[in-house]
Design an enzyme around this catalytic site. Structure first.
Site, mmCIF file in Angstrom:
data_model
loop_
_atom_site.group_PDB
_atom_site.id
_atom_site.type_symbol
_atom_site.label_atom_id
_atom_site.label_comp_id
_atom_site.label_asym_id
_atom_site.label_seq_id
_atom_site.Cartn_x
_atom_site.Cartn_y
_atom_site.Cartn_z
ATOM 1 N N TYR A 53 0.814 -1.231 0.000
ATOM 2 C CA TYR A 53 0.000 0.000 0.000
ATOM 3 C C TYR A 53 0.843 1.275 0.000
ATOM 4 O O TYR A 53 0.327 2.338 -0.326
ATOM 5 C CB TYR A 53 -0.914 0.064 1.236
ATOM 6 C CG TYR A 53 -1.870 -1.087 1.409
ATOM 7 C CD1 TYR A 53 -2.167 -1.953 0.361
ATOM 8 C CD2 TYR A 53 -2.485 -1.310 2.637
ATOM 9 C CE1 TYR A 53 -3.038 -3.014 0.544
ATOM 10 C CE2 TYR A 53 -3.355 -2.370 2.815
ATOM 11 C CZ TYR A 53 -3.610 -3.225 1.761
ATOM 12 O OH TYR A 53 -4.474 -4.269 1.951
ATOM 13 N N GLN A 163 -7.715 -12.997 6.002
ATOM 14 C CA GLN A 163 -8.308 -11.698 5.632
ATOM 15 C C GLN A 163 -8.795 -11.800 4.190
ATOM 16 O O GLN A 163 -8.021 -12.121 3.294
ATOM 17 C CB GLN A 163 -7.263 -10.583 5.769
ATOM 18 C CG GLN A 163 -7.846 -9.229 5.402
ATOM 19 C CD GLN A 163 -6.913 -8.027 5.578
ATOM 20 O OE1 GLN A 163 -6.774 -7.210 4.679
ATOM 21 N NE2 GLN A 163 -6.313 -7.891 6.745
ATOM 22 N N ARG A 239 -15.826 10.547 8.400
ATOM 23 C CA ARG A 239 -16.155 9.151 8.069
ATOM 24 C C ARG A 239 -15.451 8.171 8.998
ATOM 25 O O ARG A 239 -16.012 7.134 9.354
ATOM 26 C CB ARG A 239 -15.774 8.856 6.617
ATOM 27 C CG ARG A 239 -16.764 9.473 5.665
ATOM 28 C CD ARG A 239 -16.399 9.225 4.231
ATOM 29 N NE ARG A 239 -17.461 9.706 3.370
ATOM 30 C CZ ARG A 239 -17.383 9.742 2.051
ATOM 31 N NH1 ARG A 239 -16.274 9.334 1.440
ATOM 32 N NH2 ARG A 239 -18.399 10.175 1.347
HETATM 33 N N1 LIG Z 1 -5.910 -8.143 1.974
HETATM 34 C C1 LIG Z 1 -6.205 -7.598 0.826
HETATM 35 O O1 LIG Z 1 -5.878 -8.112 -0.262
HETATM 36 C C2 LIG Z 1 -6.948 -6.290 0.799
HETATM 37 C C3 LIG Z 1 -7.475 -5.831 -0.417
HETATM 38 C C4 LIG Z 1 -8.160 -4.606 -0.418
HETATM 39 C C5 LIG Z 1 -8.302 -3.876 0.763
HETATM 40 N N2 LIG Z 1 -7.765 -4.359 1.923
HETATM 41 C C6 LIG Z 1 -7.887 -3.586 3.204
HETATM 42 O O2 LIG Z 1 -9.245 -3.204 3.363
HETATM 43 C C7 LIG Z 1 -9.285 -1.803 3.643
HETATM 44 C C8 LIG Z 1 -10.615 -1.215 3.236
HETATM 45 O O3 LIG Z 1 -10.792 -1.315 1.839
HETATM 46 P P1 LIG Z 1 -11.177 -0.077 0.921
HETATM 47 O O4 LIG Z 1 -10.856 1.171 1.639
HETATM 48 O O5 LIG Z 1 -10.593 -0.285 -0.415
HETATM 49 O O6 LIG Z 1 -12.764 -0.253 0.752
HETATM 50 P P2 LIG Z 1 -14.015 -0.007 1.728
HETATM 51 O O7 LIG Z 1 -13.589 0.134 3.128
HETATM 52 O O8 LIG Z 1 -15.039 -1.037 1.393
HETATM 53 O O9 LIG Z 1 -14.616 1.362 1.177
HETATM 54 C C9 LIG Z 1 -13.912 2.552 1.210
HETATM 55 C C10 LIG Z 1 -14.714 3.564 0.407
HETATM 56 O O10 LIG Z 1 -15.898 3.889 1.119
HETATM 57 C C11 LIG Z 1 -15.895 5.271 1.437
HETATM 58 N N3 LIG Z 1 -16.399 5.422 2.810
HETATM 59 C C12 LIG Z 1 -15.771 5.028 3.950
HETATM 60 N N4 LIG Z 1 -16.556 5.294 5.022
HETATM 61 C C13 LIG Z 1 -17.677 5.872 4.542
HETATM 62 C C14 LIG Z 1 -18.850 6.373 5.156
HETATM 63 N N5 LIG Z 1 -19.030 6.300 6.468
HETATM 64 N N6 LIG Z 1 -19.807 6.918 4.349
HETATM 65 C C15 LIG Z 1 -19.635 6.967 3.014
HETATM 66 N N7 LIG Z 1 -18.554 6.509 2.370
HETATM 67 C C16 LIG Z 1 -17.581 5.958 3.129
HETATM 68 C C17 LIG Z 1 -14.478 5.728 1.296
HETATM 69 O O11 LIG Z 1 -14.446 7.065 0.893
HETATM 70 P P3 LIG Z 1 -13.216 8.056 1.245
HETATM 71 O O12 LIG Z 1 -11.975 7.219 1.178
HETATM 72 O O13 LIG Z 1 -13.278 9.073 0.180
HETATM 73 O O14 LIG Z 1 -13.444 8.586 2.613
HETATM 74 C C18 LIG Z 1 -13.957 4.830 0.184
HETATM 75 O O15 LIG Z 1 -14.337 5.330 -1.084
HETATM 76 C C19 LIG Z 1 -8.077 -1.260 2.868
HETATM 77 O O16 LIG Z 1 -7.712 0.027 3.277
HETATM 78 C C20 LIG Z 1 -7.050 -2.299 3.190
HETATM 79 O O17 LIG Z 1 -6.511 -2.052 4.477
HETATM 80 C C21 LIG Z 1 -7.108 -5.555 1.956
#
Ligand SMILES: NC(=O)c1ccc[n+]([C@@H]2O[C@H](COP(=O)([O-])OP(=O)(O)OC[C@H]3O[C@@H](n4cnc5c(N)ncnc54)[C@H](OP(=O)(O)O)[C@@H]3O)[C@@H](O)[C@H]2O)c1
Length: 281
Positions: A53, A163, A239
Site C-alpha cells: 500500500y 483476511q 467518516r
Molecule cells: N488483503 C487484501 O488483499 C486487501 C485488499 C483490499 C483492501 N484491503 C484492506 O481493506 C481496507 C478497506 O478497503 P477499501 O478502503 O478499499 O474499501 P471499503 O472500506 O469497502 O470502502 C472505502 C470507500 O468507502 C468510502 N467510505 C468510507 N466510510 C464511509 C462512510 N461512512 N460513508 C460513506 N462513504 C464511506 C471511502 O471514501 P473516502 O476514502 O473518500 O473517505 C472509500 O471510497 C483497505 O484500506 C485495506 O486495508 C485488503
C-alpha cells in the site's frame, strides 16, 4: 488493551479490536498521518497496512503523533506475493518494520497466495518471522478453502486469521465455514464493497430505523457475525468517526436476514487477474 468503545476478540491468547482503519487508499503526505493519528485519538486501536500500500511510513508516524502507547495498538501488515521466497519475505518484513519504526507487528499476513513459490516455503518464512519476534501472530489473506486446508496442514504454527473480501454484496459462506473449521478469525476487507453498497435501498431503510447511515448498517451487519473483524478505509475525519459509531445499536434477526439476502448481488470489488486464486463461488 485499554478500555474503549470498540469491542475485541480474544483468540489464541491475543486480543484484536474488531474495528481497524484500512490504509490502502490513503492520500500521500501529512494528511494520511493526520488521519491515522485522528483515528487513534478517537478510539481506534487497530490499523491495517501492507508493504504494497505504501502507507507503512504514515502508520508509523501516525502512531507516534497520536501519543497512544505502541503496546495498546494492534498493527497488521502483509508481505506481497512478489516476496514469497523465504529470503525476499524476510527482507520485506524488515523493510516494513523499518518503515513503521517498529520492533514488531501484531499480525503478519501472506498478502496473496503465490502462483510460483511453494506455499510451504512462504509459510516457513512466516513462522520464522514470528519466532524471531517480528510478529506476534501470523495469518493469510485471500486464501480460498483449498489454500486454507493446505496452509493449516503445512504450517508448523497456528494461523490466527484469514483476511478476505466480505461485505453485504458477496456471499462468502464457503470460506467462512473453512475458517471456523480451522479455528481462524476473519478480517473482512473492503467491508463497504469500496462504496458499492452505499446506495442500497434496504440498508437505507434499516438505517432510518436506528438513525444510522448506510455505511454504519453495512458495517454493523458484518460485526454481528461470529468471528469477524472489519477494516473500513476512509479519508476524512467525519467518516472515520462515523464508522466507529456502530456499537450502540443492534440489528434484529429479520434485519440481519434481509441484509444477508443482498449477498446475491455477487459483487467482488477486488479481483486482480495477475494474482487472484480460483475463488470459491
Ligand atoms: N488483503 C487484501 O488483499 C486487501 C485488499 C483490499 C483492501 N484491503 C484492506 O481493506 C481496507 C478497506 O478497503 P477499501 O478502503 O478499499 O474499501 P471499503 O472500506 O469497502 O470502502 C472505502 C470507500 O468507502 C468510502 N467510505 C468510507 N466510510 C464511509 C462512510 N461512512 N460513508 C460513506 N462513504 C464511506 C471511502 O471514501 P473516502 O476514502 O473518500 O473517505 C472509500 O471510497 C483497505 O484500506 C485495506 O486495508 C485488503
Amino acid at each position: 488493551m485499554p478500555e474503549n468503545s470498540i469491542p475485541s476478540l480474544t483468540h489464541n491468547g491475543a486480543t484484536i479490536p474488531r474495528l481497524g482503519l484500512g490504509t490502502m487508499a490513503h492520500p500521500e503526505s501529512d494528511k494520511a498521518v493526520n488521519l491515522i493519528s485522528h483515528a487513534l485519538k478517537s478510539g481506534y486501536r487497530h490499523i491495517d497496512t501492507a508493504r504494497k500500500y505504501g502507507s507503512e511510513e504514515w502508520v508509523g508516524e501516525g502512531v507516534k503523533d497520536s501519543g497512544i502507547p505502541r503496546e495498546d495498538i494492534w498493527i497488521t501488515t502483509k508481505v506481497t506475493e512478489d516476496n514469497a521466497k523465504s529470503d525476499d519475505f524476510a527482507r520485506s518484513v524488515e523493510t516494513s518494520l523499518n518503515a513503521m519504526q517498529l520492533d514488531y507487528v501484531d499480525l503478519l499476513l501472506i498478502h496473496w497466495p503465490s502462483r510460483t513459490v511453494p506455499l510451504e516455503e512462504t509459510l516457513g518464512a512466516l513462522v520464522k518471522a514470528k519466532e524471531e519476534g517480528y510478529a506476534k501472530n501470523i495469518g493469510v489473506s485471500n486464501f480460498t478453502v483449498n489454500l486454507m486446508d493446505q496452509a493449516v496442514k503445512l504450517c508448523s504454527e497456528k494461523l490466527f486469521i484469514n483476511q478476505f473480501e466480505y461485505h453485504a454484496y458477496i456471499n462468502q459462506n464457503k470460506v467462512m465455514e473453512a475458517c471456523k473449521k480451522h479455528d481462524l478469525l476473519m478480517t473482512c476487507y473492503v467491508p463497504l464493497g469500496r462504496g458499492k453498497i452505499l446506495q442500497d435501498p434496504i440498508l437505507k431503510e434499516i438505517g432510518e430505523i436506528y438513525d444510522k447511515s448506510i455505511a454504519q448498517v453495512g458495517l454493523r451487519w458484518l460485526i454481528q457475525q461470529q468471528g469477524t473483524i472489519i477494516i473500513p478505509g476512509a479519508r476524512s475525519k467525519n467518516r472515520i468517526d462515523e464508522n466507529m459509531n456502530i456499537f450502540d445499536f443492534e440489528l434484529n434477526d429479520d434485519e440481519m436476514n434481509k441484509i444477508s439476502k443482498l449477498r446475491s448481488n455477487n459483487y467482488r470489488a477486488v479481483n486482480p487477474e495477475v494474482r487472484r486464486p480460483v475463488w470459491d463461488e
